[in-house]
Motif scaffolding. Structure first.
Motif, mmCIF file in Angstrom:
data_model
loop_
_atom_site.group_PDB
_atom_site.id
_atom_site.type_symbol
_atom_site.label_atom_id
_atom_site.label_comp_id
_atom_site.label_asym_id
_atom_site.label_seq_id
_atom_site.Cartn_x
_atom_site.Cartn_y
_atom_site.Cartn_z
ATOM 1 N N ASN A 114 25.758 90.215 55.977
ATOM 2 C CA ASN A 114 25.925 89.187 54.931
ATOM 3 C C ASN A 114 26.816 89.666 53.789
ATOM 4 O O ASN A 114 26.563 89.389 52.617
ATOM 5 C CB ASN A 114 24.553 88.752 54.387
ATOM 6 N N ILE A 115 27.907 90.370 54.141
ATOM 7 C CA ILE A 115 28.830 90.852 53.105
ATOM 8 C C ILE A 115 29.959 89.840 52.908
ATOM 9 O O ILE A 115 30.213 88.982 53.753
ATOM 10 C CB ILE A 115 29.415 92.223 53.477
ATOM 11 N N TRP A 116 30.649 89.974 51.795
ATOM 12 C CA TRP A 116 31.813 89.135 51.531
ATOM 13 C C TRP A 116 33.010 89.680 52.301
ATOM 14 O O TRP A 116 33.274 90.884 52.297
ATOM 15 C CB TRP A 116 32.111 89.083 50.037
ATOM 16 N N ARG A 117 33.738 88.753 52.974
ATOM 17 C CA ARG A 117 34.882 89.132 53.807
ATOM 18 C C ARG A 117 36.006 88.128 53.583
ATOM 19 O O ARG A 117 35.761 86.959 53.272
ATOM 20 C CB ARG A 117 34.491 89.147 55.287
ATOM 21 N N GLU A 175 24.910 96.948 49.322
ATOM 22 C CA GLU A 175 25.453 95.587 49.381
ATOM 23 C C GLU A 175 26.524 95.484 50.462
ATOM 24 O O GLU A 175 26.563 94.524 51.224
ATOM 25 C CB GLU A 175 26.008 95.206 48.004
ATOM 26 N N SER A 197 30.034 95.180 50.607
ATOM 27 C CA SER A 197 31.352 94.540 50.595
ATOM 28 C C SER A 197 32.486 95.488 50.227
ATOM 29 O O SER A 197 33.660 95.128 50.365
ATOM 30 C CB SER A 197 31.352 93.348 49.620
ATOM 31 N N TRP A 238 37.772 83.983 51.049
ATOM 32 C CA TRP A 238 36.630 84.877 50.833
ATOM 33 C C TRP A 238 35.332 84.116 51.100
ATOM 34 O O TRP A 238 35.129 83.017 50.599
ATOM 35 C CB TRP A 238 36.620 85.409 49.407
ATOM 36 N N SER A 239 34.461 84.736 51.900
ATOM 37 C CA SER A 239 33.185 84.090 52.237
ATOM 38 C C SER A 239 32.226 85.142 52.773
ATOM 39 O O SER A 239 32.648 86.191 53.277
ATOM 40 C CB SER A 239 33.404 83.013 53.308
ATOM 41 N N ASN A 240 30.933 84.873 52.659
ATOM 42 C CA ASN A 240 29.945 85.718 53.325
ATOM 43 C C ASN A 240 29.257 84.968 54.468
ATOM 44 O O ASN A 240 28.197 85.370 54.940
ATOM 45 C CB ASN A 240 28.910 86.243 52.333
ATOM 46 N N GLU A 241 29.873 83.889 54.905
ATOM 47 C CA GLU A 241 29.332 83.094 56.012
ATOM 48 C C GLU A 241 29.784 83.672 57.357
ATOM 49 O O GLU A 241 30.794 84.364 57.460
ATOM 50 C CB GLU A 241 29.820 81.644 55.916
ATOM 51 N N ASN A 279 28.388 88.172 61.019
ATOM 52 C CA ASN A 279 28.244 88.826 59.712
ATOM 53 C C ASN A 279 26.790 89.225 59.452
ATOM 54 O O ASN A 279 26.168 88.764 58.479
ATOM 55 C CB ASN A 279 28.748 87.910 58.589
#
Length: 538
Positions: free
Chosen positions: A517-520, A122, A124, A526-529, A514
């Motif tokens: 497509n991880i959460w950052r 995954e 993140s 916080w976003s995975n965009e 990204n």
């Protein structure tokens, strides 16, 4: 098991080696029988070859994707499962543990590997943080700054005596270090040499299946302390994972701090895991609690780091009834084989020394067994005043032993808790209303532990993301980290920040688009965009 199954050679990456003349053998603690296999102690030359391979492997492994590392971890689990009954039988005869326990521990080991595989796939876990540039900011322009966790380097793991699978060759320390992208060098535990070889063979098969760099995994044998000390002192080593005694953990920690480049030692060294027994709970379900704790004290012959070695309560008729019920339940439990002859001897000596302390009384003791190396369960008691006067009573007796501290009142109970050192766990047995009345006592416990348990037993450590298996010194060398659960990966990673770094040189986890497509955490949210999408939404 035939002799041909066990070679007794060291694993220097994907190569087997037995240059040395010094050998050691494994024993069955149930009868002290010598077991199949002579295991070659690693020479200085073999150790140097191992560390050089690990150093070279790290330069490749740290670039591997989460998908590649995840596939490797899953392959290790598959190869361990493929060992079937051969592994179970060898682990049983080397540890004295029953088949059901070993089968359960094998399942836990495979589940840990798969949990870390899922984590890195995954992605993140790297805790990516991005603060984009603001060139127009006044009075000083803001630079572009991005940060994430990266692998720390080759990790030395010491196998644990009380968990021949789950905290050993492919256990939680190894799995978390590999998941972070580090080569691992295991120092096999002398109590389960054949078990270690079988599991190491599974790891090497998985490494070859997944085209991992040679040196991603190695395992060395060594009697005494010389091999372990040399591994900790070696300049290639960047971190150490250890589960065992306080003496051993502290020695490794001190050795690591004496290096020209000190390194972290993540040592889990056990504790007495205090249990506070509140009166209303004893009044309502004292007999049930006594049975529950008799089972916990003697589980696995008391050889768990979370064994409840200290029970504390305020003097009352309910506590007397609990004491009687606990004593009867413990006395009815047959002695069990301990892990090694040395551990059995240390338990006998430790229990004897504890019982010699001033004013300590035996509540109950299991019947003596005629079998070798069996732990005879003991419950003792002492007053709160005498407990406070005698620090020796605060020390762990590794095995089926527990001390009941009878305090004169709640103030003395609070003092007894305040006198304790750092612990892995603490437990409170109480009804809802009395728990609310004891907030200060519970707060005192919380200050000293890594896990606070309500109305349960400390034995049985759930492997999950929210688990914390660690506590203030001396239970561990660093209370900020866990050795159980997926957060254990953070022990073997370090943060690196990239300032005004070109996109092409950034790790994928920090790139604008990204791609993983991880959460950052991007500009505080916080976003995975991708950053371009976030800019449009702003």
């Amino acid at each position: 098991m035939t002799k041909e199954n066990i070679q007794g050679k060291n694993f220097i990456g994907n190569t087997r080696s037995d240059e040395g003349q010094k050998q050691q053998q494994a024993f069955n603690p149930a009868n002290n029988e010598v077991l199949t296999g002579a295991f070659s102690t690693a020479t200085n030359s073999e150790l140097e070859q191992t560390m050089q391979l690990a150093s070279e492997a790290f330069q490749q492994l740290k670039k591997y994707s989460g998908a590649q590392k995840g596939a490797f971890l899953r392959a290790i689990a598959e190869e361990i499962e493929a060992l079937g009954d051969t592994l179970v039988q060898r682990a049983c005869i080397e540890s004295g543990l029953p088949e059901g326990r070993i089968i359960g521990e094998r399942g836990r080991t495979m589940n840990q590997l798969r949990a870390f595989a899922q984590l890195v796939e995954e992605g993140s876990w790297v805790d990516a943080r991005i603060d984009t540039a603001q060139p127009e900011r006044q009075p000083i322009p803001k630079v572009d700054l991005r940060k994430q966790l990266v692998a720390i380097g080759p990790v030395v793991v010491f196998g644990a005596s009380n968990f021949p699978l789950a905290f050993s060759v492919a256990g939680g320390d190894t799995a978390s270090a590999l998941a972070a992208g580090n080569p691992v060098i295991v120092k096999a535990h002398s109590a389960h040499l054949g078990t270690s070889e079988l599991v190491a063979t599974a790891v090497i098969k998985a490494a070859e299946r997944c085209d991992m760099p040679n040196g991603t995994f190695s395992m060395l044998y060594g009697s005494g302390h010389s091999v372990g000390q040399a591994l900790v002192k070696h300049p290639v080593t960047q971190a150490v994972g250890f589960t065992g005694s306080g003496f051993g953990g502290k020695a490794l920690y001190q050795l690591a701090q004496q290096r020209p480049q000190p390194i972290p030692v993540f040592a889990e060294m056990g504790s007495v895991n205090p249990v506070v027994l509140l009166p209303q709970a004893l009044r309502n379900r004292g007999a049930q609690i006594a049975q529950q704790y008799a089972g916990s004290i003697t589980l696995g012959a008391g050889q768990f780091c979370t064994n409840p070695g200290l029970l504390l309560g305020v003097a009352s008729d309910e506590l007397i009834a609990f004491e009687t019920a606990l004593g009867e339940a413990v006395q009815a439990i047959a002695p069990a084989t301990m892990l090694t002859q040395g551990i059995a001897k240390a338990f006998d000596e430790g229990a004897e020394q504890a019982l010699k302390q001033t004013e300590v009384q035996i509540v109950a003791q299991a019947d003596q067994s005629s079998q070798p190396n069996q732990g005879r369960a003991v419950v003792a008691k002492v007053s709160g005043a005498d407990f406070l006067k005698n620090p020796a009573l605060h020390e762990e007796v590794f095995g089926p032993y527990s001390l009941l501290v009878v305090c004169a009142n709640r103030e003395e109970l609070a003092q007894a808790i305040q006198s304790l050192e750092g612990q892995l766990t603490a437990t409170v047995m109480g009804e809802d209303e009395e728990l609310l009345e004891c907030k200060e006592i519970i707060a005192g416990l919380q200050d000293r532990v890594g896990r606070l348990i309500y109305n349960g037993v400390p034995t049985g450590v759930e492997v999950c993301p929210s688990q914390h298996h660690g506590g203030p010194f001396p239970s561990t060398t660093d209370s900020r980290f866990t050795s159980v659960g997926t957060d254990a990966i953070k022990r073997f990673a370090r943060p690196v920040a990239f300032q005004n770094c070109p996109q092409a040189l950034l790790p994928q986890e920090l790139q604008d688009e990204n791609p993983l497509n991880i959460w950052r955490l991007t500009d505080g949210k916080w976003s995975n965009e991708a950053i371009s999408v976030l800019a449009e939404q702003a």
